[in-house]
Design a protein around this motif. Structure first.
Motif, PDB file in Angstrom:
ATOM      1  N   ILE A 155       1.317  -1.242   0.292  1.00  0.00           N
ATOM      2  CA  ILE A 155      -0.306   0.178  -0.159  1.00  0.00           C
ATOM      3  C   ILE A 155       0.917   1.284  -0.540  1.00  0.00           C
ATOM      4  O   ILE A 155       1.997   1.238   0.303  1.00  0.00           O
ATOM      5  N   PHE A 156       0.752   2.014  -1.156  1.00  0.00           N
ATOM      6  CA  PHE A 156       1.759   3.161  -1.015  1.00  0.00           C
ATOM      7  C   PHE A 156       1.002   4.431  -2.368  1.00  0.00           C
ATOM      8  O   PHE A 156      -0.150   3.794  -1.928  1.00  0.00           O
ATOM      9  N   LYS A 157       1.198   5.672  -1.751  1.00  0.00           N
ATOM     10  CA  LYS A 157       1.362   6.991  -2.272  1.00  0.00           C
ATOM     11  C   LYS A 157       1.214   7.008  -3.305  1.00  0.00           C
ATOM     12  O   LYS A 157       3.010   7.242  -3.089  1.00  0.00           O
ATOM     13  N   ASP A 158       0.989   8.429  -3.906  1.00  0.00           N
ATOM     14  CA  ASP A 158       1.603   8.949  -5.235  1.00  0.00           C
ATOM     15  C   ASP A 158       2.938   9.684  -4.545  1.00  0.00           C
ATOM     16  O   ASP A 158       2.851   9.962  -3.563  1.00  0.00           O
ATOM     17  N   PRO A 159       4.131  10.253  -5.766  1.00  0.00           N
ATOM     18  CA  PRO A 159       4.547  11.185  -4.976  1.00  0.00           C
ATOM     19  C   PRO A 159       4.112  12.224  -4.243  1.00  0.00           C
ATOM     20  O   PRO A 159       4.607  13.376  -2.955  1.00  0.00           O
ATOM     21  N   TRP A 160       3.072  13.439  -4.495  1.00  0.00           N
ATOM     22  CA  TRP A 160       2.421  14.310  -4.322  1.00  0.00           C
ATOM     23  C   TRP A 160       1.534  13.973  -3.160  1.00  0.00           C
ATOM     24  O   TRP A 160       0.784  14.813  -2.602  1.00  0.00           O
ATOM     25  N   GLY A 161       1.365  12.474  -2.802  1.00  0.00           N
ATOM     26  CA  GLY A 161      -0.057  11.993  -2.107  1.00  0.00           C
ATOM     27  C   GLY A 161      -1.682  12.452  -2.420  1.00  0.00           C
ATOM     28  O   GLY A 161      -2.244  12.735  -0.854  1.00  0.00           O
ATOM     29  N   ASN A 162      -1.965  12.445  -3.371  1.00  0.00           N
ATOM     30  CA  ASN A 162      -2.906  12.356  -4.097  1.00  0.00           C
ATOM     31  C   ASN A 162      -4.119  11.111  -3.970  1.00  0.00           C
ATOM     32  O   ASN A 162      -5.029  11.213  -3.851  1.00  0.00           O
ATOM     33  N   ILE A 163      -3.188   9.888  -4.769  1.00  0.00           N
ATOM     34  CA  ILE A 163      -3.253   9.200  -4.853  1.00  0.00           C
ATOM     35  C   ILE A 163      -3.062   8.104  -3.794  1.00  0.00           C
ATOM     36  O   ILE A 163      -2.119   7.868  -3.954  1.00  0.00           O
ATOM     37  N   ILE A 164      -3.750   7.209  -3.328  1.00  0.00           N
ATOM     38  CA  ILE A 164      -3.398   5.834  -2.828  1.00  0.00           C
ATOM     39  C   ILE A 164      -3.242   4.574  -3.814  1.00  0.00           C
ATOM     40  O   ILE A 164      -5.138   4.103  -4.137  1.00  0.00           O
ATOM     41  N   PHE A 165      -2.660   3.321  -3.484  1.00  0.00           N
ATOM     42  CA  PHE A 165      -2.803   2.526  -4.238  1.00  0.00           C
ATOM     43  C   PHE A 165      -2.752   0.705  -3.822  1.00  0.00           C
ATOM     44  O   PHE A 165      -1.820   1.606  -2.232  1.00  0.00           O
ATOM     45  N   PHE A 166      -3.102  -0.110  -3.303  1.00  0.00           N
ATOM     46  CA  PHE A 166      -2.606  -1.094  -3.087  1.00  0.00           C
ATOM     47  C   PHE A 166      -2.569  -1.923  -4.377  1.00  0.00           C
ATOM     48  O   PHE A 166      -3.016  -1.802  -4.912  1.00  0.00           O
ATOM     49  N   GLU A 167      -1.579  -2.587  -4.104  1.00  0.00           N
ATOM     50  CA  GLU A 167      -1.187  -3.777  -5.583  1.00  0.00           C
ATOM     51  C   GLU A 167      -1.314  -5.142  -4.279  1.00  0.00           C
ATOM     52  O   GLU A 167      -0.705  -5.350  -3.446  1.00  0.00           O
ATOM     53  N   LEU A 168      -1.601  -6.086  -5.160  1.00  0.00           N
ATOM     54  CA  LEU A 168      -2.072  -6.962  -4.211  1.00  0.00           C
ATOM     55  C   LEU A 168      -0.802  -8.308  -5.365  1.00  0.00           C
ATOM     56  O   LEU A 168      -1.582  -8.301  -6.635  1.00  0.00           O
TER      57      LEU A 168
END
Length: 84
Positions: A68-81
């Motif tokens: 689980i991580f955010k883009d460099p600007w903190g606008n979008i969060i992702f989860f990758e499974l």
């Protein structure tokens, strides 16, 4: 409900070793007012705890990696499974 969709129509369809990447907006999106007012897009904002709750719907033995991580600007969060 959202994770049921991801699980049923995305994660379950992956082959072993396949990855699922799901983005979501955070509360840090400066353009949110514009999107809601002028484009009539009403977003669902999520943070790390919310994304963890979504991921928890998948049984741990089925997952070989979780990120689980955010883009460099903190606008979008992702989860990758990644499927085991």
């Amino acid at each position: 409900m959202a994770m049921y969709f991801y699980r049923k129509f995305s994660f379950d369809m992956l082959n072993g070793g396949g990855s699922l990447l799901v983005p979501n907006l955070t509360h840090n999106v400066y353009e949110a007012g514009y999107m809601e007012a002028f484009m009539d897009w009403h977003m669902i904002y999520r943070e790390s705890d919310d994304m963890n709750r979504l991921v928890s719907c998948v049984h741990e033995p089925e997952i070989s990696s979780k990120n689980i991580f955010k883009d460099p600007w903190g606008n979008i969060i992702f989860f990758e499974l990644t499927k085991a």
